[in-house]
Design a protein around this motif. Structure first.
Motif, mmCIF file in Angstrom:
data_model
loop_
_atom_site.group_PDB
_atom_site.id
_atom_site.type_symbol
_atom_site.label_atom_id
_atom_site.label_comp_id
_atom_site.label_asym_id
_atom_site.label_seq_id
_atom_site.Cartn_x
_atom_site.Cartn_y
_atom_site.Cartn_z
ATOM 1 N N GLY A 491 0.829 -1.292 -0.181
ATOM 2 C CA GLY A 491 0.063 -0.035 -0.061
ATOM 3 C C GLY A 491 0.871 1.381 0.167
ATOM 4 N N PHE A 492 2.100 1.251 -0.278
ATOM 5 C CA PHE A 492 2.972 2.288 -0.144
ATOM 6 C C PHE A 492 2.726 3.317 -1.095
ATOM 7 C CE2 PHE A 492 7.349 4.459 -1.245
ATOM 8 C CZ PHE A 492 7.317 5.252 -0.054
ATOM 9 N N ILE A 493 2.375 2.950 -2.400
ATOM 10 C CA ILE A 493 2.246 3.732 -3.456
ATOM 11 C C ILE A 493 1.271 4.719 -3.119
ATOM 12 C CG2 ILE A 493 1.936 3.878 -5.971
ATOM 13 C CD1 ILE A 493 4.727 3.168 -5.332
ATOM 14 N N ASN A 494 -0.081 3.963 -2.703
ATOM 15 C CA ASN A 494 -1.236 4.918 -2.344
ATOM 16 C C ASN A 494 -0.863 5.966 -1.128
ATOM 17 O OD1 ASN A 494 -2.805 3.366 -4.120
ATOM 18 N ND2 ASN A 494 -3.128 1.896 -2.963
ATOM 19 N N ILE A 495 -0.149 5.573 -0.370
ATOM 20 C CA ILE A 495 0.373 6.462 0.586
ATOM 21 C C ILE A 495 0.864 7.583 0.242
ATOM 22 C CG2 ILE A 495 1.913 6.829 2.702
ATOM 23 C CD1 ILE A 495 1.224 3.925 3.352
ATOM 24 N N VAL A 496 1.759 7.317 -0.807
ATOM 25 C CA VAL A 496 2.661 8.630 -1.710
ATOM 26 C C VAL A 496 1.530 9.413 -2.341
ATOM 27 C CG1 VAL A 496 4.324 9.273 -3.238
ATOM 28 C CG2 VAL A 496 4.767 7.249 -1.956
ATOM 29 N N LYS A 497 0.974 8.779 -3.137
ATOM 30 C CA LYS A 497 -0.165 9.391 -3.750
ATOM 31 C C LYS A 497 -1.126 10.216 -2.947
ATOM 32 C CE LYS A 497 -0.758 6.208 -7.708
ATOM 33 N NZ LYS A 497 -1.669 5.100 -8.245
ATOM 34 N N ASP A 498 -1.403 9.873 -1.760
ATOM 35 C CA ASP A 498 -2.223 10.573 -0.869
ATOM 36 C C ASP A 498 -1.436 11.932 -0.489
ATOM 37 O OD1 ASP A 498 -4.250 8.789 -0.785
ATOM 38 O OD2 ASP A 498 -3.932 7.825 0.853
ATOM 39 N N ALA A 499 -0.143 11.554 -0.163
ATOM 40 C CA ALA A 499 0.635 12.792 0.293
ATOM 41 C C ALA A 499 0.583 13.756 -0.638
ATOM 42 C CB ALA A 499 1.906 12.298 0.767
ATOM 43 N N LEU A 500 0.925 13.430 -1.908
ATOM 44 C CA LEU A 500 0.914 14.417 -2.930
ATOM 45 C C LEU A 500 -0.503 15.135 -3.219
ATOM 46 C CD1 LEU A 500 3.049 12.327 -5.585
ATOM 47 C CD2 LEU A 500 3.723 14.495 -4.146
ATOM 48 N N ASN A 501 -1.281 14.401 -3.130
ATOM 49 C CA ASN A 501 -2.632 14.832 -3.598
ATOM 50 C C ASN A 501 -3.198 15.700 -2.469
ATOM 51 O OD1 ASN A 501 -3.008 13.439 -6.009
ATOM 52 N ND2 ASN A 501 -4.105 11.640 -4.896
ATOM 53 N N ASN A 502 -3.030 15.418 -1.238
ATOM 54 C CA ASN A 502 -3.337 16.481 0.012
ATOM 55 C C ASN A 502 -2.741 17.648 -0.004
ATOM 56 O OD1 ASN A 502 -5.265 14.430 0.679
ATOM 57 N ND2 ASN A 502 -3.918 13.416 2.156
ATOM 58 N N SER A 503 -1.291 17.609 -0.634
ATOM 59 C CA SER A 503 -0.474 18.652 -0.312
ATOM 60 C C SER A 503 -0.562 19.657 -1.507
ATOM 61 C CB SER A 503 1.027 18.334 0.121
ATOM 62 O OG SER A 503 1.420 17.570 -1.126
ATOM 63 N N LYS A 504 -0.742 19.167 -2.584
ATOM 64 C CA LYS A 504 -0.745 19.661 -4.008
ATOM 65 C C LYS A 504 0.561 19.703 -4.419
ATOM 66 C CE LYS A 504 -5.459 19.902 -3.649
ATOM 67 N NZ LYS A 504 -6.161 18.870 -4.279
ATOM 68 N N LEU A 505 1.528 19.073 -3.952
ATOM 69 C CA LEU A 505 2.946 19.176 -4.464
ATOM 70 C C LEU A 505 3.039 18.363 -5.684
ATOM 71 C CD1 LEU A 505 5.827 19.881 -3.658
ATOM 72 C CD2 LEU A 505 6.069 17.577 -2.530
ATOM 73 N N VAL A 506 3.652 19.055 -6.870
ATOM 74 C CA VAL A 506 3.764 18.105 -7.861
ATOM 75 C C VAL A 506 4.971 17.115 -7.848
ATOM 76 C CG1 VAL A 506 3.542 20.186 -9.314
ATOM 77 C CG2 VAL A 506 5.732 19.802 -8.471
#
Length: 654
Positions: A491-506
């Motif tokens: 589930g690590f990839i999804n954790i990274v995606k959530d971090a990017l989506n929540n922060s709006k960091l490219v």
């Protein structure tokens, strides 16, 4: 079924023998008294010679039978005797006695007077009637005995010229027929009774056997480990408790943990893992001479009790045990081997309860495994202090996010040529009860107790969110350290995606840093994870490169974007460190990745790294890690140093 039937028949024969021999003494005594009375109560010269001879023969037969009865009662009665053979001996003697009586009665009817004949037939008829009760356990004999006693004599009387004798003959024959009918019914009843008795006994025996088997099964289920057949945890605790409460002799408790078992179990399969555990249990049994004081504590952990008090001998024996357990194991055309690390606790010197003994032995094993695997360590107070401290950290770390005790600090990474800030590395800090806990102290604990996933996710979320708050004309990258355990999580990839989506960091501004220990993991799965990250636009770097597990072939397959040279090589740049860094730079040029030198502290180191062509530098020479709220001030103070190189690392596609 055949064995059961055979035993049933033998039991029937034994019961018959017991009934026959049970009243034998009384029967023999009555027979002797009756024969003596008849011979010596009536004396006639014409028959005296015959009757005396007959009496001697009868007495001899009775003596032989008496010896047989006495032998049976003394030697055989309370043993698993041969019932069929005993019955044969008894009825043979009884039937011979019957024949002798028949001879006497026939002779008496032809030679004696009325009173003697009447007395004789009455006496013999009485014995024939009594024989039904005594001989009822053997159907043939109980019918033959009265028949042979009365029928010949009765026929002889019936053929006599005397009317009185003829009447006695008729009565004798009638009595014989009645006795035979009664004898047959009595024998059938007795046989049926014995059948029911043994049938019930057999049923009870079967039930007892089933109960015994069920009890053994319950015992195994409740006391033995189903895989290794050693004591399970509950049973061993009971045994150990009994030992500590009743035993005054010292002993040692060994806590054994297999080294390398998890890797085999995960990579080859649980079937191979189970076989290793079974083989380990067998070796433990042989080494301990089949002592019952063995236990599979759980997983790949075993407990053993040495009845020894000398620490030197305990360590010596434990080392020998490690050698035994470390021998190769052949499994499905493969040769596998595991090591073993052993912790020792001593009774009663160090602990006198089963809980403390196991706890101390576990501490010793855990401490020893951290120091050097496949070795032996005896518990000490220092270990207890370290264990207590780790437990304190583990408990605190489980609530650190909730209590807002974690924070991130950032150390800048600069271009080696223009010293332009191009990115920041996020570094985790933890303060509990006013004490700053170094990452080296708590990261390992987080990994060991499974807390790294929650902590790692928080770091990613926080780092990405704070990176979006940096005020800079160029897009600075954020480098986040990720544990190999995190990377192995599906589930690590999804954790990274959530971090990017929540922060709006490219994604292009995020670097995931992994340590070299990744090379010792399931490299196929790791490669897949890294490819997914890079497909998203995220960069991947190897931290502490060269310090442990480096593999150039794997580096080529992973195709990482950056490697960070370990500080130990920078510290020794004037010696062998410089040559290694130079070699890394040649490899970097070939494989197409960038190089960061971390731990730069002096001007001399910085100059040497610049000459070697290192792309980026990081260390106390340029800046210590700074708090998140200080990053913008730091960037403003270094504005004049910024150049067009600032986007190089963030936008690099190498």
């Amino acid at each position: 079924m055949t064995n059961t039937t055979s035993k049933f028949d033998k039991d029937m024969d034994r019961d018959a023998a017991i009934l026959l021999y049970g009243n034998a003494f009384a029967g023999l005594f009555i027979t002797f008294i009756t024969s003596t009375f008849l011979v010596f109560a009536f004396t006639y010269p014409s028959v005296e010679h015959f009757t005396l001879d007959w009496w001697f023969v009868m007495t001899f037969v009775l003596l032989v039978r008496l010896v047989d009865v006495a032998w049976w009662k003394i030697k055989l009665q309370n043993t698993e005797f041969d019932g069929k053979r005993s019955v044969l001996f008894f009825v043979t003697g009884a039937n011979i006695t019957a024949v002798l009586w028949a001879i006497y009665l026939v002779h008496s009817t032809t030679m004696n007077e009325d009173i003697e004949v009447a007395t004789t037939i009455i006496a013999i008829a009485s014995m024939a009637g009594g024989s039904v009760a005594v001989l009822t356990a053997h159907k043939f004999t109980v019918m033959f005995y009265p028949l042979i006693l009365l029928l010949p004599g009765s026929i002889s009387l019936l053929l006599s010229d005397k009317y009185n004798f003829q009447l006695l003959g008729v009565l004798g024959i009638s009595f014989t027929l009645v006795i035979i009918v009664i004898a047959r019914k009595s024998a059938d009843f007795t046989r049926h009774t014995l059948f029911l008795k043994n049938q019930n006994a057999n049923l009870i025996l079967r039930m007892e056997e089933k109960v015994k088997q069920r009890t053994q099964k319950i015992y195994k289920l409740s006391n033995l480990d189903p895989l290794t057949h050693l004591y399970n945890r509950t049973a061993f605790l009971n045994q150990l408790k009994q030992l500590t409460t009743t035993n005054s002799s010292p002993f040692a408790l060994l806590f054994i943990d297999l080294d390398g078992f998890k890797k085999i179990n995960d990579s080859i399969g649980h079937k191979a893992g189970d076989e290793i555990l079974r083989k380990t249990a067998e070796r433990l049994k042989v080494f301990m001479l089949n002592s019952p004081l063995l236990c599979r504590w759980g997983g790949d952990e075993f407990l053993v009790i040495f009845e020894e008090h000398n620490p030197e001998l305990i360590v010596k024996n434990a080392k020998q045990l490690i050698d035994v357990l470390s021998q190769p194991i052949a499994i499905e055309n493969s040769i596998l081997s595991v090591g073993a690390t052993i912790g020792v606790a001593l009774y009663p010197q160090q602990a006198n309860t089963e809980e403390r003994l196991i706890q101390f032995a576990d501490m010793a094993m855990y401490y020893q495994k951290k120091q050097m695997r496949s070795t032996v360590g005896i518990f000490s107070e220092q270990m207890e202090k370290l264990y207590s401290y780790e437990l304190h950290l583990k408990n605190g770390l489980s609530k650190a996010i909730e209590m807002q005790q974690l924070r991130l600090v950032y150390q800048p990474i600069l271009s080696a040529q223009g010293l332009n800030v191009v990115s920041f590395e996020a570094l985790l800090r933890w303060q509990i009860d006013g004490e700053n806990i170094p990452p080296d102290n708590f990261i390992g604990i987080a990994e060991q107790y499974g807390l790294i996933h929650e902590v790692g996710a928080w770091v990613l979320q926080t780092a990405c969110a704070q990176a979006t708050q940096w005020q800079s004309e160029q897009s600075l990258a954020i480098c986040v350290n990720v544990s190999v355990i995190q990377l192995q999580d599906a589930g690590f990839i999804n954790i990274v995606k959530d971090a990017l989506n929540n922060s709006k960091l490219v994604p292009e501004r995020l670097y995931i840093e992994i340590t070299e220990s990744v090379f010792a993991s399931d490299i196929v799965f790791i490669e897949e994870q890294i490819k997914q990250l890079q497909t998203m636009g995220i960069k991947v770097s190897i931290d502490d490169f060269g310090s442990g597990y480096s593999s150039l072939s794997v580096m080529q397959n992973l195709a990482v974007n950056m490697v960070k040279i370990d500080k130990s090589f920078v510290d020794n740049i004037d010696c062998h460190g410089g040559a290694i860094i130079s070699a890394v730079m040649h490899i970097a040029a070939t494989l197409g990745f960038l190089v960061v030198a971390e731990g730069v502290e002096t001007e001399a180191q910085a100059d040497a790294l610049l000459k070697l062509g290192v792309h980026y530098v990081q260390g106390y020479k340029y800046s210590k890690p700074i708090e998140s709220k200080q990053v913008n001030d730091y960037l403003k103070s270094n504005f004049n140093l910024l150049s067009t190189d600032s986007n190089k690392i963030a936008n690099s596609t190498e």
